[in-house]
Write an enzyme that holds these catalytic residues in place. Sequence first.
Site, mmCIF file in Angstrom:
data_model
loop_
_atom_site.group_PDB
_atom_site.id
_atom_site.type_symbol
_atom_site.label_atom_id
_atom_site.label_comp_id
_atom_site.label_asym_id
_atom_site.label_seq_id
_atom_site.Cartn_x
_atom_site.Cartn_y
_atom_site.Cartn_z
ATOM 1 N N GLY B 12 -84.512 41.645 6.043
ATOM 2 C CA GLY B 12 -85.259 42.766 5.447
ATOM 3 C C GLY B 12 -86.751 42.579 5.610
ATOM 4 N N ASP B 143 -87.661 38.671 -2.007
ATOM 5 C CA ASP B 143 -86.778 38.145 -3.055
ATOM 6 C C ASP B 143 -87.230 36.809 -3.634
ATOM 7 O OD1 ASP B 143 -85.013 40.295 -3.026
ATOM 8 O OD2 ASP B 143 -83.958 39.498 -1.278
ATOM 9 N N ARG B 189 -80.609 40.762 -5.517
ATOM 10 C CA ARG B 189 -79.152 40.734 -5.633
ATOM 11 C C ARG B 189 -78.713 39.618 -6.577
ATOM 12 N NH1 ARG B 189 -76.318 42.959 -1.138
ATOM 13 N NH2 ARG B 189 -78.326 42.880 -0.094
ATOM 14 N N LEU B 299 -89.552 51.171 -1.249
ATOM 15 C CA LEU B 299 -91.004 50.969 -1.325
ATOM 16 C C LEU B 299 -91.357 49.539 -1.730
ATOM 17 C CD1 LEU B 299 -93.175 53.052 -0.664
ATOM 18 C CD2 LEU B 299 -91.013 54.131 -1.158
ATOM 19 N N ARG B 301 -90.325 46.935 -0.507
ATOM 20 C CA ARG B 301 -90.493 46.084 0.670
ATOM 21 C C ARG B 301 -91.435 46.693 1.703
ATOM 22 N NH1 ARG B 301 -84.468 46.754 3.508
ATOM 23 N NH2 ARG B 301 -85.072 48.459 4.880
#
Lengths: 408, 408
Positions: B12, B143, B189, B299, B301
């Site tokens: 990502g 993350d 996550r 948004l 990322r």
Amino acid sequence: MSGNVIVGQSGGPTAVINSSLAGVYKTAMDRGANKVYGMQHGIQGFLNGQIVDLSDHIKSNLDLELLKRTPSSYLGSCRYKLPEVSVNKEVYETIFQKLHELNIEYFFYIGGNDSMDTIKKLSEYAEMTGSHIRFMGVPKTIDNDLAATDHTPGFGSAAKYIASITKEVIRDGLVYDIKSVTILEIMGRNAGWLTGAAALAKSEDCEGPDMILLPEVPFDTKDFIQKVDEIQKRKKSVVIAVSEGVRLADGRYVCEVGDANGSVDAFGHKQLSGTGRVLANLVAGELGCKARAIEFSTLQRCASHIVSRTDISEAFQVGGAAVKAAYEGETGKMITLKRVSDEPYQCTTDIYDIKAIANVEKRVPMEWIDVPNYYVTQDFINYARPLIQAELTPIMVEGLPRHLYCEE
Amino acid sequence: MSGNVIVGQSGGPTAVINSSLAGVYKTAMDRGANKVYGMQHGIQGFLNGQIVDLSDHIKSNLDLELLKRTPSSYLGSCRYKLPEVSVNKEVYETIFQKLHELNIEYFFYIGGNDSMDTIKKLSEYAEMTGSHIRFMGVPKTIDNDLAATDHTPGFGSAAKYIASITKEVIRDGLVYDIKSVTILEIMGRNAGWLTGAAALAKSEDCEGPDMILLPEVPFDTKDFIQKVDEIQKRKKSVVIAVSEGVRLADGRYVCEVGDANGSVDAFGHKQLSGTGRVLANLVAGELGCKARAIEFSTLQRCASHIVSRTDISEAFQVGGAAVKAAYEGETGKMITLKRVSDEPYQCTTDIYDIKAIANVEKRVPMEWIDVPNYYVTQDFINYARPLIQAELTPIMVEGLPRHLYCEE
């Protein structure tokens, strides 16, 4: 001057509605107002006695600058509609009694077309009863759907936010080397101004969205899917801006259609789907590609971290112009913005009879919509582009934008 | 130097991943690299021959500055996981043959823990076959779940965006004088770093969110509702930050409860969405108040319009440090960030064995979570606050942030 001033905010907020509040406050103080009161939560809060002295809140010029940059309605808002005088005279008597107790001479209401109905009714009641209190409307709405004014304060900043993040999301869509459709759900129940603003993302360094779906144009499922399919033959990542308020030819909202099966989650509550999600599901089902929906959400009305300087300045100006006009004897009017030229962009303020504005909705003219190509025309872009120009840098403290704050 | 350099981006994107690309490019050029190639769509695109010469894209120092400020992976990305050598030796042979054809001596891969697996496998294969090519990992992920490094480039900017818009949305929640609950759905996550960052909104001018739900803590429906009810007795507008990945004690995701048919991505991870909506429905059903969900979405990322200067500078540094280390003989390593002190914040780079990083997930330590109060501790805040400091102003052109763009 011995008379006092009161100001309220009504309807949905914008990123710059407090700049209009700052404009009213500063201009009233400059003109020698004794007291400038703020009504909390609009006319509804006023009826409940929720009134503050704004000088307890705005204690310095720095506070005034912070207020301009503070998102959401500083005084709070309401969605209360005054009843007709013939139906409920008492509420008018109460309001005017309270205004007299506070020695109010000038009443300002910052809002959209529903809010202008309040100014219309109060000014008519004042005329009917021979009250000297002057009532002026200050325009505000991200929706840009107010009549008589070239545009509304709040629209430019929402448009700038939408265009900026549309550019970012278009980039994001290109990350993976797969076919994908991204649906951007944008505010605007009946008027497509905000959704059209996504077209501003189209620039030297960005292709812009591939399709724009406005509520002014009935949604045709078959034609829509055919168009998406056609575009996807040329490029893998397709980005579509859609108004939350798009409707089928029979008048039903697209998001209502998606809810028809009435899905319920495991907690037993009804799941409501947005227009974007409904269209993403539709595309995924019909074309078998990856489809996602991004709701631009509440940030459209409160992203003060990326306001348009043009917009925030005009928001301040209309506040000031309303005070000036009222002090010069006007009542039952709204301040409008009058565009002098597109390039170079020039705009002044004017005043307009509130009766022609209250409850009227201005939609995107059909000649500014390129229906077969699902886009807006160059005229739309020429109209909107000046409104997103320049920035007013947030005052950053410890890495975050600072707002004006007053503990309750 | 006669050897060439190749760099790819994987997993990502973040708002600052291109700053690391800029760091690799500039440092390699400064060190006299003959060619700096970019692989498009990571190792997967490389296998398909999607290779560009970066000097065709970055033609000036202005381009380099634009690249830093361009969101999403400039080179595109992939989620391709290399098979074990024992399973598929051919793919390694193909990769190394292509690398030799391009006369590559240095290979850089910007990514998270899944991407570091690629560096690990390629460096192991190089060692096994006696190849002189050096493989270095450059950390990246919003993350913040990479092991061995104090934090990851990308986290600070995502945290700054989250904290900024949380402040704005908290303001927005106060507009109407009614009971309401706003659920902010935030990415993450398994690790609650991003959701915890919502606590940074708490400052002199903002109460911050009222509750923070991290994936590290099992979700208890009854306790949750009781807590919301308790808070709402004190204040009308309740704002709750929730990680998309919160789970029930039995391990099921909260959003799975609302969504029976969970899909899976290429790495076998469950695709999550809708936790906020599930909780908003739950609150509305149980407490009978207005409840809305706001998904902070993609948004997080790609909001390059409000990056952290600390973050974007460190992203550039780790890119440069990877090149320096490789040129000095390192391989099979990742650059880490090593915090020297919290206040004043000081941070340097270090290098670490890739084997200890690939496929490992770093979660928020339990001692930084105030479980009964649904919040993070002061230690969490002291850790995160320095990472959102200062700004790198976008280069604004015609009212919008400018990106580096290259027509395909």
